[in-house]
Design a protein around this motif. Sequence first.
Motif, PDB file in Angstrom:
ATOM      1  N   GLU A  77       0.824  -1.210   0.000  1.00 55.42           N
ATOM      2  CA  GLU A  77       0.000   0.000   0.000  1.00 55.42           C
ATOM      3  C   GLU A  77       0.859   1.261   0.000  1.00 55.42           C
ATOM      4  N   ARG A  78       2.118   1.118   0.362  1.00 63.39           N
ATOM      5  CA  ARG A  78       3.010   2.283   0.436  1.00 63.39           C
ATOM      6  C   ARG A  78       3.785   2.534  -0.854  1.00 63.39           C
ATOM      7  N   VAL A  79       3.514   1.751  -1.893  1.00 59.31           N
ATOM      8  CA  VAL A  79       4.097   2.039  -3.210  1.00 59.31           C
ATOM      9  C   VAL A  79       3.362   3.256  -3.758  1.00 59.31           C
ATOM     10  N   ARG A  80       4.128   4.260  -4.191  1.00 61.07           N
ATOM     11  CA  ARG A  80       3.530   5.532  -4.594  1.00 61.07           C
ATOM     12  C   ARG A  80       3.988   5.945  -5.988  1.00 61.07           C
ATOM     13  N   ALA A  81       3.089   6.620  -6.696  1.00 58.79           N
ATOM     14  CA  ALA A  81       3.411   7.243  -7.984  1.00 58.79           C
ATOM     15  C   ALA A  81       3.424   8.749  -7.743  1.00 58.79           C
ATOM     16  N   ILE A  82       4.566   9.375  -8.007  1.00 65.42           N
ATOM     17  CA  ILE A  82       4.746  10.781  -7.641  1.00 65.42           C
ATOM     18  C   ILE A  82       5.214  11.585  -8.849  1.00 65.42           C
ATOM     19  N   ILE A  83       4.685  12.809  -8.952  1.00 65.18           N
ATOM     20  CA  ILE A  83       5.242  13.776  -9.900  1.00 65.18           C
ATOM     21  C   ILE A  83       5.700  14.989  -9.104  1.00 65.18           C
ATOM     22  N   TYR A  84       6.737  15.628  -9.603  1.00 65.82           N
ATOM     23  CA  TYR A  84       7.304  16.794  -8.932  1.00 65.82           C
ATOM     24  C   TYR A  84       7.031  18.026  -9.793  1.00 65.82           C
ATOM     25  N   VAL A  85       6.382  19.019  -9.190  1.00 73.10           N
ATOM     26  CA  VAL A  85       5.950  20.195  -9.950  1.00 73.10           C
ATOM     27  C   VAL A  85       6.588  21.485  -9.428  1.00 73.10           C
ATOM     28  N   PHE A  86       7.697  21.384  -8.723  1.00 73.78           N
ATOM     29  CA  PHE A  86       8.335  22.533  -8.072  1.00 73.78           C
ATOM     30  C   PHE A  86       8.536  23.715  -9.013  1.00 73.78           C
ATOM     31  N   GLU A  87       9.031  23.456 -10.195  1.00 78.63           N
ATOM     32  CA  GLU A  87       9.450  24.544 -11.074  1.00 78.63           C
ATOM     33  C   GLU A  87       8.512  24.780 -12.257  1.00 78.63           C
ATOM     34  N   LEU A  88       7.335  24.168 -12.235  1.00 79.93           N
ATOM     35  CA  LEU A  88       6.432  24.332 -13.374  1.00 79.93           C
ATOM     36  C   LEU A  88       5.761  25.701 -13.349  1.00 79.93           C
ATOM     37  N   LYS A  89       5.721  26.316 -14.510  1.00 75.12           N
ATOM     38  CA  LYS A  89       5.031  27.598 -14.659  1.00 75.12           C
ATOM     39  C   LYS A  89       3.632  27.328 -15.202  1.00 75.12           C
ATOM     40  N   GLU A  90       2.830  28.376 -15.328  1.00 71.96           N
ATOM     41  CA  GLU A  90       1.481  28.209 -15.866  1.00 71.96           C
ATOM     42  C   GLU A  90       1.540  27.561 -17.242  1.00 71.96           C
ATOM     43  N   GLY A  91       0.530  26.746 -17.528  1.00 72.40           N
ATOM     44  CA  GLY A  91       0.464  26.071 -18.818  1.00 72.40           C
ATOM     45  C   GLY A  91       0.381  24.567 -18.633  1.00 72.40           C
ATOM     46  N   THR A  92       0.498  23.861 -19.747  1.00 76.99           N
ATOM     47  CA  THR A  92       0.429  22.397 -19.722  1.00 76.99           C
ATOM     48  C   THR A  92       1.826  21.834 -19.935  1.00 76.99           C
ATOM     49  N   HIS A  93       2.167  20.853 -19.118  1.00 75.98           N
ATOM     50  CA  HIS A  93       3.507  20.267 -19.142  1.00 75.98           C
ATOM     51  C   HIS A  93       3.398  18.745 -19.147  1.00 75.98           C
ATOM     52  N   ARG A  94       4.391  18.110 -19.729  1.00 75.59           N
ATOM     53  CA  ARG A  94       4.506  16.652 -19.703  1.00 75.59           C
ATOM     54  C   ARG A  94       5.526  16.315 -18.618  1.00 75.59           C
ATOM     55  N   VAL A  95       5.086  15.556 -17.600  1.00 74.33           N
ATOM     56  CA  VAL A  95       5.928  15.300 -16.430  1.00 74.33           C
ATOM     57  C   VAL A  95       6.085  13.793 -16.229  1.00 74.33           C
ATOM     58  N   ARG A  96       7.319  13.379 -15.954  1.00 76.12           N
ATOM     59  CA  ARG A  96       7.624  11.963 -15.727  1.00 76.12           C
ATOM     60  C   ARG A  96       7.104  11.524 -14.359  1.00 76.12           C
ATOM     61  N   VAL A  97       6.577  10.313 -14.302  1.00 74.77           N
ATOM     62  CA  VAL A  97       6.069   9.730 -13.058  1.00 74.77           C
ATOM     63  C   VAL A  97       7.184   8.910 -12.416  1.00 74.77           C
ATOM     64  N   ASP A  98       7.471   9.194 -11.149  1.00 73.68           N
ATOM     65  CA  ASP A  98       8.427   8.398 -10.376  1.00 73.68           C
ATOM     66  C   ASP A  98       7.653   7.440  -9.485  1.00 73.68           C
TER      67      ASP A  98
END
Length: 126
Positions: A77-98
């Motif tokens: 249950e502790r396996v997680r899918a995470i995306i990091y959005v720290f530096e994203l600006k407004e708009g649509t972005h393609r982000v890798r899932v860790d």
Amino acid sequence: MGLNMARKENLVHVLVALILSLSIWFVVNFGERLPLDIVRFVEIQGKREGYVYRVEPQTVDITLIVSRRFLESKLLERVRAIIYVFELKEGTHRVRVDVVSPLPYFIQPVAVNPYYVNVTVIKEKR
């Protein structure tokens, strides 16, 4: 001097026996590894205040290789899918899932689908 040499040889034999027995125990208890597919919601880390983040798709399929002993474990249950959005600006972005596993050797992520998600960043209206 002969007694010391005999003790050293005896110690070497004891250590070899210990290593072999631990290796056999490890293989018996954790050796068989099986594939397991799970679905997880994508978690967002690094949100900035005043912005809304929309993720598409919201879930991902994760393939794990799991030691048999952990197939019924709460650790799955502790396996997680995470995306990091720290530096994203407004708009649509393609982000890798860790994929993060609590025990990467025993619960090993081998694939995530999709590997990338679309994240739309919108500034909140006040």
